[in-house]
Design a protein around this motif. Structure first.
Motif, PDB file in Angstrom:
ATOM      1  N   ASP A   1       0.846  -1.191   0.000  1.00 29.34           N
ATOM      2  CA  ASP A   1       0.000   0.000   0.000  1.00 29.34           C
ATOM      3  C   ASP A   1       0.886   1.247   0.000  1.00 29.34           C
ATOM      4  O   ASP A   1       2.108   1.154  -0.082  1.00 29.34           O
ATOM      5  N   ALA A   2       0.265   2.408   0.110  1.00 30.51           N
ATOM      6  CA  ALA A   2       0.994   3.677   0.066  1.00 30.51           C
ATOM      7  C   ALA A   2       1.971   3.811   1.233  1.00 30.51           C
ATOM      8  O   ALA A   2       2.955   4.554   1.147  1.00 30.51           O
TER       9      ALA A   2
ATOM     10  N   GLY B   1      -8.054  -0.615 -12.380  1.00 31.34           N
ATOM     11  CA  GLY B   1      -7.122   0.478 -12.618  1.00 31.34           C
ATOM     12  C   GLY B   1      -5.818   0.351 -11.858  1.00 31.34           C
ATOM     13  O   GLY B   1      -5.104   1.341 -11.687  1.00 31.34           O
ATOM     14  N   LEU B   2      -5.479  -0.852 -11.426  1.00 30.39           N
ATOM     15  CA  LEU B   2      -4.213  -1.096 -10.744  1.00 30.39           C
ATOM     16  C   LEU B   2      -3.066  -0.908 -11.739  1.00 30.39           C
ATOM     17  O   LEU B   2      -3.198  -1.280 -12.904  1.00 30.39           O
ATOM     18  N   PRO B   3      -1.939  -0.331 -11.312  1.00 31.10           N
ATOM     19  CA  PRO B   3      -0.796  -0.269 -12.232  1.00 31.10           C
ATOM     20  C   PRO B   3      -0.357  -1.681 -12.615  1.00 31.10           C
ATOM     21  O   PRO B   3      -0.566  -2.631 -11.857  1.00 31.10           O
TER      22      PRO B   3
ATOM     23  N   CYS C   1      -0.499  -0.573  -4.538  1.00 37.49           N
ATOM     24  CA  CYS C   1      -1.946  -0.360  -4.640  1.00 37.49           C
ATOM     25  C   CYS C   1      -2.343   0.772  -3.711  1.00 37.49           C
ATOM     26  O   CYS C   1      -2.360   0.610  -2.489  1.00 37.49           O
ATOM     27  N   ALA C   2      -2.660   1.927  -4.292  1.00 37.89           N
ATOM     28  CA  ALA C   2      -3.111   3.082  -3.525  1.00 37.89           C
ATOM     29  C   ALA C   2      -4.631   3.135  -3.449  1.00 37.89           C
ATOM     30  O   ALA C   2      -5.193   4.030  -2.838  1.00 37.89           O
ATOM     31  N   LEU C   3      -5.300   2.169  -4.076  1.00 41.76           N
ATOM     32  CA  LEU C   3      -6.761   2.129  -4.116  1.00 41.76           C
ATOM     33  C   LEU C   3      -7.314   1.396  -2.895  1.00 41.76           C
ATOM     34  O   LEU C   3      -6.667   0.501  -2.358  1.00 41.76           O
ATOM     35  N   PRO C   4      -8.533   1.738  -2.460  1.00 37.07           N
ATOM     36  CA  PRO C   4      -9.146   0.960  -1.386  1.00 37.07           C
ATOM     37  C   PRO C   4      -9.481  -0.451  -1.907  1.00 37.07           C
ATOM     38  O   PRO C   4     -10.013  -0.589  -3.008  1.00 37.07           O
ATOM     39  N   VAL C   5      -9.128  -1.473  -1.143  1.00 41.26           N
ATOM     40  CA  VAL C   5      -9.344  -2.842  -1.590  1.00 41.26           C
ATOM     41  C   VAL C   5     -10.668  -3.386  -1.060  1.00 41.26           C
ATOM     42  O   VAL C   5     -11.143  -2.989  -0.005  1.00 41.26           O
ATOM     43  N   ASP C   6     -11.250  -4.283  -1.833  1.00 44.01           N
ATOM     44  CA  ASP C   6     -12.486  -4.968  -1.472  1.00 44.01           C
ATOM     45  C   ASP C   6     -12.350  -6.409  -1.977  1.00 44.01           C
ATOM     46  O   ASP C   6     -12.911  -6.772  -3.005  1.00 44.01           O
ATOM     47  N   PRO C   7     -11.544  -7.228  -1.271  1.00 46.67           N
ATOM     48  CA  PRO C   7     -11.212  -8.569  -1.764  1.00 46.67           C
ATOM     49  C   PRO C   7     -12.432  -9.453  -2.012  1.00 46.67           C
ATOM     50  O   PRO C   7     -13.456  -9.334  -1.331  1.00 46.67           O
TER      51      PRO C   7
END
Length: 175
Positions: free
Chosen positions: A42-43, A93-95, A123-129
């Protein structure tokens, strides 16, 4: 289509395709195939760790410090790394994950072997596995991941990939 029905490339010791079969048959016969392992940070540079669901075909209910999975028939390692990371993290939109190295994992437990490509991504996005893939998750500092290695039951191929990643970072990659 169920996971067992997904078509995989069967490969030889040189990672060359020698056939295609459903995943269930590949697993049942212990045939060599391809997998990707993506270390997600993460960030704050913490590592995404999760416990697999009890319904997974391989290594149910064990912990893993990678997201990833099998490479589908005709799919490249790079395509599979991005697809698997986005699916398991529940993001878009993950790199594109950065490829680090490949190795041949030998299970030794009757499941066969698989060519394994190791990647990492931020991954700077909020995750929702995915609920069907991930029973628990968290972002842990790498020191805590290392501390948990002796406490939690980890997927053996993920442990092998993690040890190789640590060796790779130290400039002593083991194949």
């Amino acid at each position: 289509m169920t996971a067992a029905e997904e078509i995989l490339d069967v490969v030889d010791e040189h990672d060359e395709v020698v056939g295609r079969l459903p995943r269930g048959e590949v697993y049942a016969r212990g045939l060599r195939h391809r997998c990707v392992f993506v270390l997600v940070r993460d960030a704050d540079d913490r590592v995404f760790v999760h416990r697999r669901t009890a319904t997974k075909l391989v290594f149910p209910s064990l912990y893993d410090m990678f997201v990833g999975g099998v490479v589908g028939a005709g799919e490249s390692y790079d395509e599979a790394a991005l697809r698997e990371a986005e699916e398991e993290l529940g993001v878009r939109g993950l790199p594109r994950p950065t490829p680090l190295f490949r190795f041949l994992y030998e299970d030794g437990g009757g499941r066969g072997s698989w060519w394994s490509a190791v990647y990492e991504v931020r991954c700077a996005l909020p995750v929702d596995p995915q609920a069907e893939e991930v029973a628990w998750h968290g972002f842990l500092p790498e020191e805590e991941v290392r501390a948990r290695l002796g406490e939690w039951e980890w997927v053996p191929d993920g442990l092998a990939a993690y040890e190789r990643l640590r060796a790779h970072r130290a400039g002593r990659l083991i194949m």
